[in-house]
Write an enzyme that holds these catalytic residues in place. Structure first.
Site, mmCIF file in Angstrom:
data_model
loop_
_atom_site.group_PDB
_atom_site.id
_atom_site.type_symbol
_atom_site.label_atom_id
_atom_site.label_comp_id
_atom_site.label_asym_id
_atom_site.label_seq_id
_atom_site.Cartn_x
_atom_site.Cartn_y
_atom_site.Cartn_z
ATOM 1 N N GLU A 331 -36.291 -44.984 -14.880
ATOM 2 C CA GLU A 331 -35.441 -43.921 -15.437
ATOM 3 C C GLU A 331 -35.550 -43.744 -16.957
ATOM 4 O O GLU A 331 -34.559 -43.844 -17.669
ATOM 5 C CB GLU A 331 -33.969 -44.208 -15.090
ATOM 6 C CG GLU A 331 -33.718 -44.222 -13.606
ATOM 7 C CD GLU A 331 -32.261 -44.545 -13.251
ATOM 8 O OE1 GLU A 331 -31.758 -43.920 -12.341
ATOM 9 O OE2 GLU A 331 -31.663 -45.418 -13.899
HETATM 10 C C1 TNX Z 1 -30.048 -46.224 -10.296
HETATM 11 S S1 TNX Z 1 -32.288 -47.569 -9.097
HETATM 12 C C2 TNX Z 1 -30.435 -47.177 -11.219
HETATM 13 C C3 TNX Z 1 -29.406 -47.984 -11.909
HETATM 14 C C4 TNX Z 1 -28.014 -47.578 -11.535
HETATM 15 C C5 TNX Z 1 -27.944 -47.276 -10.060
HETATM 16 C C6 TNX Z 1 -26.562 -46.938 -9.587
HETATM 17 C C7 TNX Z 1 -32.596 -47.916 -10.518
HETATM 18 C C8 TNX Z 1 -33.849 -48.601 -10.709
HETATM 19 N N1 TNX Z 1 -31.733 -47.553 -11.468
HETATM 20 O O1 TNX Z 1 -29.584 -47.926 -13.287
HETATM 21 O O2 TNX Z 1 -27.154 -48.625 -11.854
HETATM 22 O O3 TNX Z 1 -28.808 -46.220 -9.767
HETATM 23 O O4 TNX Z 1 -26.515 -46.785 -8.203
#
Ligand code: TNX
Length: 520
Positions: A331
């Site tokens: 992300e």
């Molecule tokens: C996605 S999945 C994220 C996290 C968040 C989560 C909450 C991923 C690699 N990153 O940063 O905490 O969703 O559900």
């Protein structure tokens, strides 16, 4: 919740006596074993443990024997002697299946290696009980099964023959100690609960925008500033080297590998708040206690950032005996693909130079992965190119499909905690999928394993963690351990019912999933 010390001694034992709610299941058995062994046949008379019953075990099986003695004590009130002759025998066969195949090693062999190294056989007849395995870790897994065969209160084991081995090498749980901080004792209690279900990896998410949780030598500001925040504005916290080593030792004692994760290049606001040299504008970021994602990034290419990477990765490598280091990688919305790839490849080199293997969230497939690196699949829906690219480069996958195994999702609309961006996840959803069917062209041979992440934006206490993890975590443990063709949801639900009273006894807060007929 019980004090951690009590739980530390606990090996969950879920017995077969009818009062525990274990019923005849569709497979015709009446046990409560979770995860279901690869082969199990109940037959003949069982064995009743007496006050004189002893456990015979070779020195290498000391940990398995100790855990078994504690389980017997909880069921019967007396503690069996360990050593010499005994009616309960733990035997090392000397054949070490898979001893050559795993990554990393210790005196016991790797914890996450060839699944064959965790194989064991267990028999109970009127004369006693015997667990045989090629390795100490195999004996430990077998002892978890034996503990589940013990009644909650009582001394009689059913007559049974079990031949068992895991489907996947990596059977993981992830705990996010960055969004909310959890103490060493709380993490240890979580480890105890994992070990009872033969989960062998605890991936600790040690940094994020809201907090930095691991002391790094020479960089006290990371924990002093970055560690002092968490979601919602609470006090946060962090682990000293000694704290972290305690967690590692506690986990190893239960044959659970700790895989540390320091996020980069995104999810780094806490680091940017601690050290302004990590930002391109050289300005200190304000602490962040909300729950947005994607906005922060290290300044790729800056010498200060390279030094930071080297220090952080060296610290993780030095403190972690296991072979895997996780560098995050998910992300990132504020870098170009080139900048992102550049940073991941630098990190991969540092991890490799430290003698470890890199694990990253699936986005790392955008970079040039080394064949020994591991990509953690998490998105639902269309499989993005980065997963296919990672596989083409020879990387293996850890399967964490958000809509199945994100333990921070709500169970239903009424769940008092949790998020719902990946959907509502009841126990049927957590159970009813096949890791080899998720990504086109990726079957068992490319799947390293399965992992259930527990993100903690909404979870603040041990009770919150337990409520979100139980009963979904045992469901994921069975997905990762049991052969696909032996799995059946109705059968699982019947077996799981007997675990409810054990959880209650341990003070484990759990969700009473409506698909399970919980006793009492
Ligand atoms: C996605 S999945 C994220 C996290 C968040 C989560 C909450 C991923 C690699 N990153 O940063 O905490 O969703 O559900």
């Amino acid at each position: 919740m019980l004090p951690a010390a009590l739980a530390a001694a606990a090996v969950l034992a879920t017995g077969a006596c009818s009062g525990d709610g274990a019923t005849a299941s569709p497979s015709g058995t009446w046990h409560s074993l979770v995860p279901l062994p690869a082969e199990v046949a109940y037959r003949g008379a069982g064995f009743t443990i007496g006050r004189d019953t002893a456990i015979a075990a070779p020195p290498e099986a000391g940990r398995a024997a100790g855990h078994l003695a504690a389980a017997v004590r909880r069921a019967t009130g007396w503690t069996p002697r360990i050593g010499g002759e005994g009616e309960i025998r733990l035997e090392l066969t000397g054949e070490r299946p898979g001893a050559s195949g795993g990554a990393g090693s210790s005196a016991d062999g790797p914890i996450v290696g060839d699944p064959g190294a965790e194989a064991y056989e267990l028999t109970v007849d009127r004369d006693g009980a015997r667990v045989r395995a090629g390795t100490p870790v195999g004996l430990f897994r077998g002892v978890q099964t034996l503990a589940q065969l013990l009644p909650r209160r009582g001394a009689t084991l059913p007559g049974v023959r079990i031949a068992d081995r895991p489907r996947f090498a990596w059977r993981g749980a992830m705990l996010d100690v960055a969004r909310h901080f959890f103490t060493v004792e709380e993490v240890e209690r979580y480890v105890d609960l994992l070990a009872a279900y033969k989960i062998n990896v605890l991936h600790l998410h040690l940094s994020d925008d809201q907090g930095w949780r691991l002391a790094v030598a020479g960089r006290p500001e990371l924990t002093a500033v970055g560690g002092a925040t968490e979601v919602g504005g609470g006090p946060g916290g962090s682990y000293t080297e000694q704290d972290y080593r305690r967690i590692v030792a506690h986990a190893r004692e239960r044959y659970v590998e700790i895989v540390p994760e320091i996020e980069m290049p995104g999810h780094t606001n806490a680091a940017l708040a601690a050290d302004p040299a990590l930002s391109c504008d050289g300005r200190r970021r304000r602490p962040y206690t909300g729950i947005d994602v994607g906005f922060s990034a290290l300044c790729v290419g800056r010498p200060a950032v390279d030094r930071f990477l080297a220090d952080v990765i060296a610290t993780m490598a030095r403190l972690t005996p296991g072979p895997y280091l996780h560098i995050g990688g998910d992300e990132v919305e504020t870098l170009t693909q080139e900048q992102y790839n550049d940073l991941i490849e630098r990190a991969q080199e540092l991890v490799g130079a430290a003698g470890k293997r890199m694990v990253g969230w699936q986005e790392v497939g955008g970079a040039r992965l080394a064949p020994g690196s591991v990509s953690q699949y998490w998105q639902t829906g269309r499989t993005p190119d980065d997963v296919h690219r990672a596989v083409r480069r020879g990387a293996k996958l850890i399967m964490s499909p958000a809509s199945r195994v994100y333990l921070d999702m709500k169970y239903d609309e009424e769940t008092r905690l949790g998020l719902e961006w990946a959907g509502l996840i009841e126990i049927e959803d957590a159970y009813g999928w096949d890791p080899a069917e998720l990504v086109d062209g990726v079957g068992d041979d490319r799947v390293l394993g399965v992992e259930a992440p527990l993100w903690t934006e909404t979870a603040e206490t041990m009770d919150d963690l337990e409520y979100l993890a139980f009963p979904r975590l045992p469901a994921v443990a069975e997905v990762a351990w049991t052969p696909q063709e032996a799995r059946d949801f109705g059968d699982f639900a019947a077996r799981l019912a007997g675990h409810g009273p054990r959880w209650s006894e341990l003070g484990v807060d759990f969700h009473r999933s409506p698909a399970v007929t919980w006793p009492n």
